[in-house]
Design an enzyme around this catalytic site. Structure first.
Site, mmCIF file in Angstrom:
data_model
loop_
_atom_site.group_PDB
_atom_site.id
_atom_site.type_symbol
_atom_site.label_atom_id
_atom_site.label_comp_id
_atom_site.label_asym_id
_atom_site.label_seq_id
_atom_site.Cartn_x
_atom_site.Cartn_y
_atom_site.Cartn_z
ATOM 1 C CE LYS A 52 22.735 71.663 -86.283
ATOM 2 N NZ LYS A 52 22.203 70.702 -85.323
ATOM 3 C CD GLN A 96 22.036 70.312 -81.607
ATOM 4 O OE1 GLN A 96 21.752 71.005 -82.568
ATOM 5 N NE2 GLN A 96 22.877 69.293 -81.694
ATOM 6 C CG ASP A 119 18.021 66.534 -87.105
ATOM 7 O OD1 ASP A 119 18.944 66.796 -87.907
ATOM 8 O OD2 ASP A 119 18.083 66.746 -85.879
#
Ligand code: NAP
Length: 282
Positions: A52, A96, A119
């Site tokens: 990422k 994460q 997200d």
């Protein structure tokens, strides 16, 4: 033989479009910024976070990675999220997953400012997706929609069948397909006579987590088959939820694993970060 949808090529095309958009935004004084927070040493998570960071840098997006030890208290993580919520140069925050067992993932996700929740897992963003008023959509489902559209397959009016009802793939992709005017059915482990449902699908999405579960006799000739599954076989190879060799003989379009849905996820994260930056500027 089906047309094989090249997720790598489509993901690259999107990253190039994003890079051009970021360059244009910088000219008007806006540099999108993403903060990624990782807790602990999970090797897979370390790899995802590294990818990422690299993708952000390549697209010209400001990228910051925060690493907390496995032993960190949840309050420490929440304090960090709160600090990032207040930063004007950070438009996207991604924690994460999975988090260590002593942490409450839902509480942590809910602590992220919904306008920075790239997200799109927080209840506020899930609700916005439900009512079709979202600028952030979860990365894997959004990537699936892009793959279908960019392959020239129209969703409107089509019979779409999603196998899987998870909160991260099945349910949100079903909702996005509905917003594209597909006629959507969601199947799961209790669905009776699954084959009779999948055989009607013009667009079939497999998000099950079972290697090669979808076989040719479950697929309508000419259908567009999107394989979300990532399964590791005993020989170490990775395969999807679809039996690629047989289904590719029947389907009109099919995504391979690897090289289909997977590469799209990070491209959509970059897209969400840029969208969040633009929304913040308004
Ligand atoms: P999950 O939370 O385990 O959900 C799996 C779903 O499949 C459940 O809804 C389950 O039904 C359903 N299911 C299981 N066995 C079934 C059967 N025999 N017939 C019909 N439905 C069945 O998995 P997930 O998180 O959605 O992920 C699905 C797959 O996608 C996994 O392989 C995962 O690794 C992969 N994935 C890939 C990406 C990517 O970027 N490429 C991202 C996320 C996930 P019940 O609800 O009834 O149990």
């Amino acid at each position: 033989m089906a047309h094989i949808i090249d997720g790598k090529a489509i993901a690259k095309e999107i990253r190039e479009e994003i890079k051009a958009e970021v360059e244009a935004l910088e000219k008007v004084g806006l540099k999108p910024g993403l903060a990624v927070v990782i807790v602990g040493e999970d090797p897979a998570s370390q790899i995802y976070v590294g990818s990422k960071e690299k993708a952000c840098k390549a697209a010209g997006i400001l990228s910051e990675v925060y690493k907390l030890p496995e032993s960190a208290e949840q309050s420490e993580l929440l304090e960090l999220v709160e600090k990032l919520n207040k930063r004007e140069d950070i438009h996207g925050i991604l924690v994460q997953l999975p988090l260590p067992k002593h942490m409450d993932s839902e509480a942590v996700i809910e602590a992220i400012d919904p306008s920075k929740d790239v997200d799109a897992f927080s209840p506020v963003n899930v609700g916005r997706i439900m009512i079709g008023q979202h600028s952030l959509a979860p990365c894997t489902p959004a990537g699936i929609i892009e793959l279908i559209k960019r392959s020239g397959v129209s969703i409107s009016g089509k019979r779409c069948v999603v196998i899987g009802r998870s909160n991260i793939v099945g349910k949100p992709v079903a909702m996005l397909l509905l917003h594209e005017s597909g006629t959507v059915t969601i199947c799961h482990s209790r669905t009776a006579n699954l084959q009779s449902v999948t055989q009607e699908a013009d667009i079939l999405i497999a998000a099950i987590g079972k290697p090669k579960y979808v076989t040719a006799d479950m697929v309508k000739p000419g259908a567009c088959v999107i394989d979300v599954g990532v399964n590791r076989l005993p020989d170490g190879k990775v395969c999807g939820d679809v039996d690629f060799d047989s289904v590719s003989q029947v389907a009109g379009y099919i995504t391979p694993v690897p090289g289909g849905v997977g590469p799209m996820t990070i491209s959509m994260l970059l897209k969400n970060t840029v969208a969040a930056a633009k929304d913040a500027k308004v």
